[in-house]
Design an enzyme around this catalytic site. Sequence first.
Site, PDB file in Angstrom:
ATOM      1  N   ASN A 105      -5.344  12.395   1.051  1.00 45.02           N
ATOM      2  CA  ASN A 105      -4.413  11.524   1.780  1.00 45.02           C
ATOM      3  C   ASN A 105      -5.234  10.724   2.787  1.00 45.02           C
ATOM      4  OD1 ASN A 105      -1.685  10.597   2.321  1.00 45.02           O
ATOM      5  ND2 ASN A 105      -1.826  11.682   4.267  1.00 45.02           N
ATOM      6  N   LYS A 106      -4.565   9.896   3.539  1.00 45.67           N
ATOM      7  CA  LYS A 106      -5.234   8.994   4.482  1.00 45.67           C
ATOM      8  C   LYS A 106      -6.244   9.719   5.359  1.00 45.67           C
ATOM      9  CE  LYS A 106      -5.010   5.523   4.626  1.00 45.67           C
ATOM     10  NZ  LYS A 106      -6.028   4.698   3.932  1.00 45.67           N
TER      11      LYS A 106
ATOM     12  N   ASP B 171      -2.040  10.934  -1.806  1.00 44.68           N
ATOM     13  CA  ASP B 171      -2.488   9.932  -2.782  1.00 44.68           C
ATOM     14  C   ASP B 171      -2.882  10.558  -4.105  1.00 44.68           C
ATOM     15  OD1 ASP B 171      -2.926   8.574  -0.031  1.00 44.68           O
ATOM     16  OD2 ASP B 171      -2.867   6.998  -1.542  1.00 44.68           O
TER      17      ASP B 171
ATOM     18  N   ARG C 173       0.865  -1.175   0.000  1.00 46.61           N
ATOM     19  CA  ARG C 173       0.000   0.000   0.000  1.00 46.61           C
ATOM     20  C   ARG C 173       0.902   1.225   0.000  1.00 46.61           C
ATOM     21  NH1 ARG C 173       2.471   1.828   3.690  1.00 46.61           N
ATOM     22  NH2 ARG C 173       0.947   3.469   3.756  1.00 46.61           N
ATOM     23  N   GLY C 174       0.260   2.400  -0.134  1.00 46.11           N
ATOM     24  CA  GLY C 174       1.043   3.631  -0.291  1.00 46.11           C
ATOM     25  C   GLY C 174       1.088   3.949  -1.777  1.00 46.11           C
ATOM     26  N   ALA C 175       0.798   5.210  -2.121  1.00 48.05           N
ATOM     27  CA  ALA C 175       0.567   5.569  -3.521  1.00 48.05           C
ATOM     28  C   ALA C 175       1.722   5.203  -4.472  1.00 48.05           C
ATOM     29  CB  ALA C 175       0.230   7.063  -3.598  1.00 48.05           C
TER      30      ALA C 175
ATOM     31  N   GLN D 183      -1.674   2.163  10.046  1.00 48.00           N
ATOM     32  CA  GLN D 183      -0.407   2.257   9.299  1.00 48.00           C
ATOM     33  C   GLN D 183       0.661   2.996  10.115  1.00 48.00           C
ATOM     34  OE1 GLN D 183      -3.421   2.941   7.998  1.00 48.00           O
ATOM     35  NE2 GLN D 183      -3.525   2.555   5.815  1.00 48.00           N
TER      36      GLN D 183
HETATM   37  O1  MRU Z   1      -4.459   3.156   2.337  1.00 47.45           O
HETATM   38  P1  MRU Z   1      -2.972   3.374   2.196  1.00 47.45           P
HETATM   39  O2  MRU Z   1      -2.177   2.791   3.311  1.00 47.45           O
HETATM   40  O3  MRU Z   1      -2.478   2.964   0.833  1.00 47.45           O
HETATM   41  O4  MRU Z   1      -2.815   4.932   2.281  1.00 47.45           O
HETATM   42  C1  MRU Z   1      -1.534   5.485   2.177  1.00 47.45           C
HETATM   43  C2  MRU Z   1      -1.482   6.940   2.375  1.00 47.45           C
HETATM   44  O5  MRU Z   1      -2.479   7.607   2.573  1.00 47.45           O
HETATM   45  C3  MRU Z   1      -0.141   7.589   2.223  1.00 47.45           C
HETATM   46  O6  MRU Z   1      -0.037   8.702   3.049  1.00 47.45           O
HETATM   47  C4  MRU Z   1       0.059   8.012   0.769  1.00 47.45           C
HETATM   48  O7  MRU Z   1      -0.215   6.953  -0.101  1.00 47.45           O
HETATM   49  C5  MRU Z   1       1.417   8.513   0.515  1.00 47.45           C
HETATM   50  S1  MRU Z   1       2.610   7.232   0.518  1.00 47.45           S
HETATM   51  C6  MRU Z   1       4.115   7.901   0.167  1.00 47.45           C
END
Ligand code: MRU
Length: 348
Positions: free
Chosen positions: A251-252, A241, A50-52, A200
């Site tokens: 973002n999250k 994201d 996970r993470g963009a 996370q």
């Molecule tokens: O649902 P996730 O864990 O994929 O969400 C991730 C986030 O919101 C991060 O802050 C974002 O993707 C940036 S990662 C460098």
Amino acid sequence: MTNTRKTNTFRWNGKILSILEQRDLPHKIHSIACRNHQQAADCIRQMSVRGAPAIGCVAAYGLALAAREKKYKSVQHMISALDQAYDTLAGTRPTAVNLFWALEKMKAVWQNGHANDPAGLAKQLVQKAMSLHEEDLQSCHRIGEFGAALLSPKSIVLTHCNAGALATAGHGTALGVIRTAHQKKKIKKVFVDETRPYLQGARLTAWELHQGGIPYEVITDNMAGHMMKTEKISAVIVGADRIAANGDTANKIGTYSLAILAKHHHIPFYIAAPFSTIDLNIPDGSHIPIEERSEKEVAFVGKTHITPKGAKIRHPAFDVTPAALITAIMTERGVIEKSKFKTLNSKS
Ligand code: MRU
């Protein structure tokens, strides 16, 4: 550029894509071996990765796997399979634009029509995925340098979710800034929001900071305001994201509330993200699709059911912070101050 971490978020060995199973971190460290694009798509959907930026890279390798997983009679035959694999990977998670950005970069390879045979096209796709992987790692290091330059010695930083090496090809975006600033002896402490409901922060960011020897304290999300009032927090730094053309940023879930708290307490609020997170096709944040995830992720903490059976639950996984609440965006091409957000178009 090499990734200095011992545990890679994902690794391509020429045939197999190994993905670190983030759902089991920090207590169990093991990887999933992906041999086809369906397995890569499953890893993104179920949030093993996970993470963009990380899901963008994995989607790119997913297409490289799709090019190798069957014996194709012709380039045309391979392209129709790649189109299907593209749709499967694009259907995994809707919010992070890096996923679609990477898929489009890969699609350009088969659309340019330079390969004469399936083996040649497969080779080009593997090379492209590897170069996107490398590009993301380099971007994170540059974001780290540009971002760290904004921090003063003895900074106390608050971060949300995980925008670290685990969310990227390595080093991280928000955590990359913190990592680089720590190397420059600028970090006194990091407050880590636990980040309900997927945790996370508590599971992944704390693990990364622990490994990196960076001082940190985990707090529950509802402690952030109190900490801003009492702990002299120097900056909030988070990842993204999807950033709309006007600077509005998804973002999250919980990021928007933090930005409001930061404004009230006159604390700079920074987004750290590569240009692959900027979506110039949408004018503002109201166009960003917000993923709604399973209510089980809210109803349960680990294996413990905490809500009454049958409780109605909502689980938007992201929120949008208006550009007006963002002090600056730290990118691999430099820091873009709020007054310059209207130039995002001309910078890409
Ligand atoms: O649902 P996730 O864990 O994929 O969400 C991730 C986030 O919101 C991060 O802050 C974002 O993707 C940036 S990662 C460098």
